[in-house]
Design an enzyme around this catalytic site. Sequence first.
Site, PDB file in Angstrom:
ATOM      1  N   HIS A  24      -8.268  -3.694  -0.560  1.00 46.65           N
ATOM      2  CA  HIS A  24      -7.476  -3.737   0.678  1.00 46.65           C
ATOM      3  C   HIS A  24      -6.376  -2.667   0.651  1.00 46.65           C
ATOM      4  CE1 HIS A  24      -5.568  -5.871   4.146  1.00 46.65           C
ATOM      5  NE2 HIS A  24      -4.468  -5.363   3.615  1.00 46.65           N
ATOM      6  N   GLU A  25      -5.609  -2.650  -0.436  1.00 46.99           N
ATOM      7  CA  GLU A  25      -4.499  -1.691  -0.495  1.00 46.99           C
ATOM      8  C   GLU A  25      -5.031  -0.263  -0.546  1.00 46.99           C
ATOM      9  OE1 GLU A  25      -1.911  -3.177   0.274  1.00 46.99           O
ATOM     10  OE2 GLU A  25      -2.501  -5.189  -0.330  1.00 46.99           O
ATOM     11  N   HIS A  47      -6.070   0.935   2.853  1.00 48.57           N
ATOM     12  CA  HIS A  47      -4.935   1.269   3.720  1.00 48.57           C
ATOM     13  C   HIS A  47      -4.609   2.760   3.673  1.00 48.57           C
ATOM     14  CE1 HIS A  47      -3.311  -2.221   5.683  1.00 48.57           C
ATOM     15  NE2 HIS A  47      -2.979  -2.882   4.593  1.00 48.57           N
ATOM     16  N   GLU A  62       0.780  -1.235   0.000  1.00 47.25           N
ATOM     17  CA  GLU A  62       0.000   0.000   0.000  1.00 47.25           C
ATOM     18  C   GLU A  62       0.816   1.291   0.000  1.00 47.25           C
ATOM     19  OE1 GLU A  62       0.200  -2.199   2.656  1.00 47.25           O
ATOM     20  OE2 GLU A  62       0.268  -1.116   4.555  1.00 47.25           O
TER      21      GLU A  62
END
Length: 877
Positions: free
Chosen positions: A304-305, A308, A271
């Site tokens: 998800h990334e 972040h 990320e």
Amino acid sequence: MRDPAPQTIYLNDYKVSPFLINKTDLVFDLGEHSTRVTTTLTVERNPQSTEQDAVLVLHGSAELDLQSVQINGQLLGEGDYVQDSDSLTLNNMPVSGVITTEVLIKPQLNTTMMGLYRSRTLYCTQCEAEGFRDITYYLDRPDVMSEFTTRVIADKATYPVLLSNGNPIDQGDLEGGKHFVTWHDPFKKPAYLFALVAGTLACVEDSFTTMSGRDIKLQIFVEEKDLDKCAHAMLSLKNSMAWDEETYGREYDLDIFMIVAVDDFNMGAMENKGLNIFNTSAVLANPRTTTDASFQRVEAIVAHEYFHNWSGNRVTCRDWFQLSLKEGFTVYRDSQFSADMNSPTVKRIEDASYLRTHQFAEDGGPMSHPVQPDSYMEINNFYTLTVYEKGSEVVGMIRTLLGPDTFRKGSDLYFDRHDGQAVTIEEFVRAMEDASGRDLTQFRRWYKQSGTPVLKVRSQHDAEAQTLTLDFEQSCPATPGQNEKLPFVIPVKLGLVGEKGNDLVLNANGDTQIIYELNEAKQTLLIEGVGESAVPSLLRGLSAPVKLDYGYSTEQLAHLMANDSDGFNRWDASQTLCLGVLKQLTQDSLRDRPMALNSQVIDAYRALLTDESLDPAMVALMLQLPSEALLHEEAEIIHAAAIHDARSFVRTALAGSLADQFMALYQRHNTQPTYAPDAQQIGSRSLKNAALNYLMLVGDTGIKLAWQQFESADNMTDKAAALSALVNCPEASKYAEQALAEFEAEYRDEALVMNLWLQIQAINSQTGGLARVRDLMNHSAFTMSNPNKLRSLIGAFCNANLVNFHNPDGSGYAFLQEQVIALNNKNPQVAARLVTPLTRWKQFPEPNSGLMRKALQAIADEPGLVKDVLEIATKSL
Ligand code: B3K
Ligand code: ZN
């Protein structure tokens, strides 16, 4: 690269950094023989530190070839600093000053995939957790946050694209055919979020307008040949951006968001601020080359990334013991997102199954640790299922206890209060407490106590008094370093399923589902007005990461399987039913007793297969039966061959009794719509392919269908499913051979598809698995230097071909030992991960147990072992 005597780091030893770095200016001159990194740091003493006389110790590594050091423009002599293999100490650091260092590094020789390294033709970086110190001397700890400016210089023809974090602020040509681009990131960040990429890359571009009306440029950089595989990731990114605004009120901050795909990467993706670096396997997708599962993985990892950026980057971790602060929360966020984009019940079932199979095994093994560990030798070993998946469950339980609206208030408070800070898990929990007014003192035990709690529930129905009593008892087994556990707060979502399959009312409010909070070791719930014999549906949606022991009868489970209004628990009842049957059959196989499948089980499955009103995805999940890996986790003593036999027996028995129903299902779902990776189509394909796998067990009808499907499939999901069905079928070896050859001829230039080809063969459970794997290691599609290939072949064999890996002759263990040692120096992180299948040796009978231990011991005794591998091997012995 033997590590100097590895030390254990303790959470209790945390101290604030005596120095801060306000500004970080980096110049990378990427040269053919070496790369010159010039680092200019604006440093001052940290007023919060009690060590105002401390000398400045910068982190470094043996990879750094120091050329010069200056303080405030004054070149230091050799007596002014001390350099050793992992640090640079400046003895006379003034209260504040500008430090300039020059180092040479050799990314082209770096095989660890940490720091700056090469993936094929590209330069790229991976700095989390402690890779930045392989690039330059620095305070490489997440609580030191700095404003970065990065100039990248390289040959223009070979490296036309030069990227780093933030926004480009300058660029131009230099002599000798070189050029440069300068990037500035206005957001202070820890060094682990730094990134740099240089190379020849094509780009897909799009844009997103944020809720406040700002236009963000979105770019995905890939090799030219992969331009046709970016659409799904781009769509997933835009969906994630919109979802995070809507669900968490979080807007993107920079003007550009970039993703770069690289082939050689230790995990899924990273990320880095504004410049996410992705494993090609986590970003590229196209129906011709990518399965449904991989489409969904791309969506989840992109999300998800991206998430972040708030949970991890804007609010980061104070130290690495707080890893779950960003990882547990971000996994929770991405699973909510995937649930919203697809089917929430299916997503929850997948997550719960993954948790039970893998995290519960970790929790019960020698590496068991709390969601917030209190010590580590190598932090990279703690990017675990416990920190990620159990960490996510813990966040989910907070939301269950607080309710969605209060949870949102808590997350708003957390982000607003700590924006721009490096904080602890404690601060997250406190924000949740402050927003809700609820005391979470006891709840905090979920972060500190390791092990999977067991929840025993017994019920008593008093027909006369019309009451149902539920007696709850919780306990948690001893785990390394923790013998006694205190009771957890366990939210138990429950309902009662009546005789006719209807939901019964549980209280005066008329609720048919409640969240019962357990916080004592023993507690009793009395439900009034229960005039019939109801079946409790407990822990719906796996409302807490615990093991349930209720002692259901087969009839009760069949009743729940057919009637529970909670889809998750209908599936769960099928799992519990099959687990019971499989455990019994495993014993039969061990004792050479004849095996037979209870007709009630067959009837329950017949009902499932013939009810056209059911969601195909759910039926497919129920048909999968508990995996061998889950059966290993559940077994007290793991008899791998007997487990495999029992499971094969049940599958064959179901196939034999229900062949017509499987055929009807196959035909009903064998439509070929224009491919879309949506929940409905994915469900339908997975049911069709589940039916196909059963049909393979009854005569050659299945073989013919599989071959037809292999030849005619227009998408990789169906193609790979057919290939795998043929490969695993002993009677189809001729077809399998031909299919493997055709597949190879068609996809030899598609690295990711060839990984699937390797993986399908690696998990072929027929005898001779190891020899096939060894042969494939010589195939041109395999190389030890690419982590995806290692995972597809060696990882898949050791983790998912359990009957072959656990061959009682010990050949699988010796093989793994050999591979771990071969990788030890090359790629410590991947080597350490590979050791996992050996760590649960205590659960196996002889001769396996002793042979596994022997392999582990041989690894531990290997001279020059890196600390990543050493930590896992020694803790497991
Ligand atoms: N934060 C990274 C993981 C880094 C692993 C370092 N060994 C990817 C992620 O969880 O999003
Ligand atoms: Zn993450």
